[in-house]
Design an enzyme around this catalytic site. Sequence first.
Site, PDB file in Angstrom:
ATOM      1  N   LYS A 101       0.815  -1.228   0.000  1.00 13.13           N
ATOM      2  CA  LYS A 101       0.000   0.000   0.000  1.00 13.13           C
ATOM      3  C   LYS A 101       0.847   1.276   0.000  1.00 13.13           C
ATOM      4  O   LYS A 101       0.434   2.291  -0.542  1.00 13.13           O
ATOM      5  CB  LYS A 101      -0.966   0.006   1.180  1.00 13.13           C
ATOM      6  N   GLU A 123     -10.174   7.387   4.255  1.00 21.76           N
ATOM      7  CA  GLU A 123     -10.846   6.520   5.210  1.00 21.76           C
ATOM      8  C   GLU A 123      -9.988   5.267   5.353  1.00 21.76           C
ATOM      9  O   GLU A 123      -9.118   4.998   4.527  1.00 21.76           O
ATOM     10  CB  GLU A 123     -12.238   6.120   4.705  1.00 21.76           C
ATOM     11  N   SER A 389       1.641  -9.721  -1.186  1.00 17.60           N
ATOM     12  CA  SER A 389       1.338  -8.294  -0.992  1.00 17.60           C
ATOM     13  C   SER A 389       1.743  -7.754   0.372  1.00 17.60           C
ATOM     14  O   SER A 389       1.997  -6.558   0.508  1.00 17.60           O
ATOM     15  CB  SER A 389      -0.146  -8.042  -1.238  1.00 17.60           C
TER      16      SER A 389
HETATM   17  C1  LIG Z   1      -5.095  -3.945   1.606  1.00 18.96           C
HETATM   18  C2  LIG Z   1      -4.386  -5.186   1.300  1.00 18.96           C
HETATM   19  C3  LIG Z   1      -4.759  -6.006   0.214  1.00 18.96           C
HETATM   20  C4  LIG Z   1      -5.951  -5.741  -0.645  1.00 18.96           C
HETATM   21  O1  LIG Z   1      -5.910  -4.575  -1.392  1.00 18.96           O
HETATM   22  P1  LIG Z   1      -5.705  -4.538  -2.971  1.00 18.96           P
HETATM   23  O2  LIG Z   1      -6.053  -3.146  -3.322  1.00 18.96           O
HETATM   24  O3  LIG Z   1      -6.619  -5.543  -3.596  1.00 18.96           O
HETATM   25  O4  LIG Z   1      -4.282  -4.865  -3.234  1.00 18.96           O
HETATM   26  C5  LIG Z   1      -3.991  -7.132  -0.059  1.00 18.96           C
HETATM   27  N1  LIG Z   1      -2.940  -7.462   0.700  1.00 18.96           N
HETATM   28  C6  LIG Z   1      -2.542  -6.710   1.761  1.00 18.96           C
HETATM   29  C7  LIG Z   1      -1.360  -7.144   2.551  1.00 18.96           C
HETATM   30  C8  LIG Z   1      -3.260  -5.551   2.100  1.00 18.96           C
HETATM   31  O5  LIG Z   1      -2.876  -4.817   3.149  1.00 18.96           O
END
Ligand SMILES: *Cc1c(COP(=O)(O)O)cnc(C)c1O
Length: 410
Positions: A101, A123, A389
């Site tokens: 993010k 938010e 992610s």
């Molecule tokens: C917020 C988040 C997501 C989901 O958000 P996307 O916009 O779909 O990428 C996925 N993995 C992690 C670790 C997150 O914090």
Amino acid sequence: MILNGVDFETYLKNYPDENGYFGKYGGSYIDENLFNALVDVAKAYKTICKSAKFINELRRIRKEFQGRPTPVYHCERLSNLLGDVQIYLKREDLNHTGAHKLNHCMGEGLLAKYLGKKKLIAETGAGQHGVALATAAAFFGLECEIHMGEVDVKKQAPNVARMKVLGAKIVVVTEGAKTLKEAVDSAFKAYAEDYENSIYCIGSVLGPHPFPLMVRDFQTIVGEEARSQFKEMTGENPDVVCACVGGGSNSIGMFVPFLNDKGVEIVGVEPLGKGPQKGQHAASIAYGSEGVMHGFNSIMLKDENGEPDEVYSVASGLDYPSVGPEHAFLHDIGRVKYDTISDDEAIEAFFMLSKYEGIIPAVESSHAVAYAMKIAKERKSGSVLVCLSGRGDKDLDFIIEKYGDKYLKD
Ligand SMILES: *Cc1c(COP(=O)(O)O)cnc(C)c1O
């Protein structure tokens, strides 16, 4: 490569169009005041994002502050355990703050600086976006105002503490169900009242134009790095690229650089939660239909009245009843396939990756890992590159409490 009339050689130039459309999806469905404010942001962004100064500054920040490039890692033990398919991870868990993010929050923060804005407004639900944005605000010396439902404030105490330590102001929203939906409304209202001074920073590749464009651009670093790192390691492209899809930001960033690679199968993994019954999942593309919510046209899960439906996933970062408009488009033209993974499959992957590779994944990312594991069991050979992610420290307490008995007995 051309598919259903879309030329991926020139894709980034043509999608979205100047009004923010990817085919019929996207656009800007908001009242006039905000619409005009965002038209100005879109115009300014178009110029700024091409300037060498902006590009170089963002590059320096990515390297020196975020710790990029993040590595690509070959999961040899896990791959060997499952068969002959080779699983690789793009390690966004090693990006500063522990997830992808920050990639778009730093971009949005730098843009705010260039636009002369003083304040970042957003938010947050589970608090991950709030923490990333508060980090960016601290870095750039900007004010930060995070709107959060009262219920979430109570549930997410550690993230609330992080945001406060980073200097953000938390606006506790007490309307309605006191969760994410009300927080979105509250943040939009605050932005509408103060758009001269502030900029709204969305948490995923969603919302009215130009957010899906900007967030995609800022996240594309993930796929760009991963594509060249994978090539350097193996001499070729992966057979499959996959990532989890909540709003769709880590996945779009991972996918875009591979769109023009004909042999690469690209898969977005949606959360099936407890099953396909209404309200038990958040698999928007698998079970949704076209509709407008939160200012854009996409595929969404609707209730009887056509309003956004209740959704559920063990991963709070994935429980959103729609998806970024570009995903809806890539699904329709058939370039990206979307599949689902259940809570149970994701939790299994969470424990497997931890135990066999020494990497504790976010429960969101565990959905993508579970998909790669499924392919590894089904196929005889090939490679899968997974976008990991984020890291799973934030999920540990909850997972131990709920699943510890099953997975940790000795
Ligand atoms: C917020 C988040 C997501 C989901 O958000 P996307 O916009 O779909 O990428 C996925 N993995 C992690 C670790 C997150 O914090």
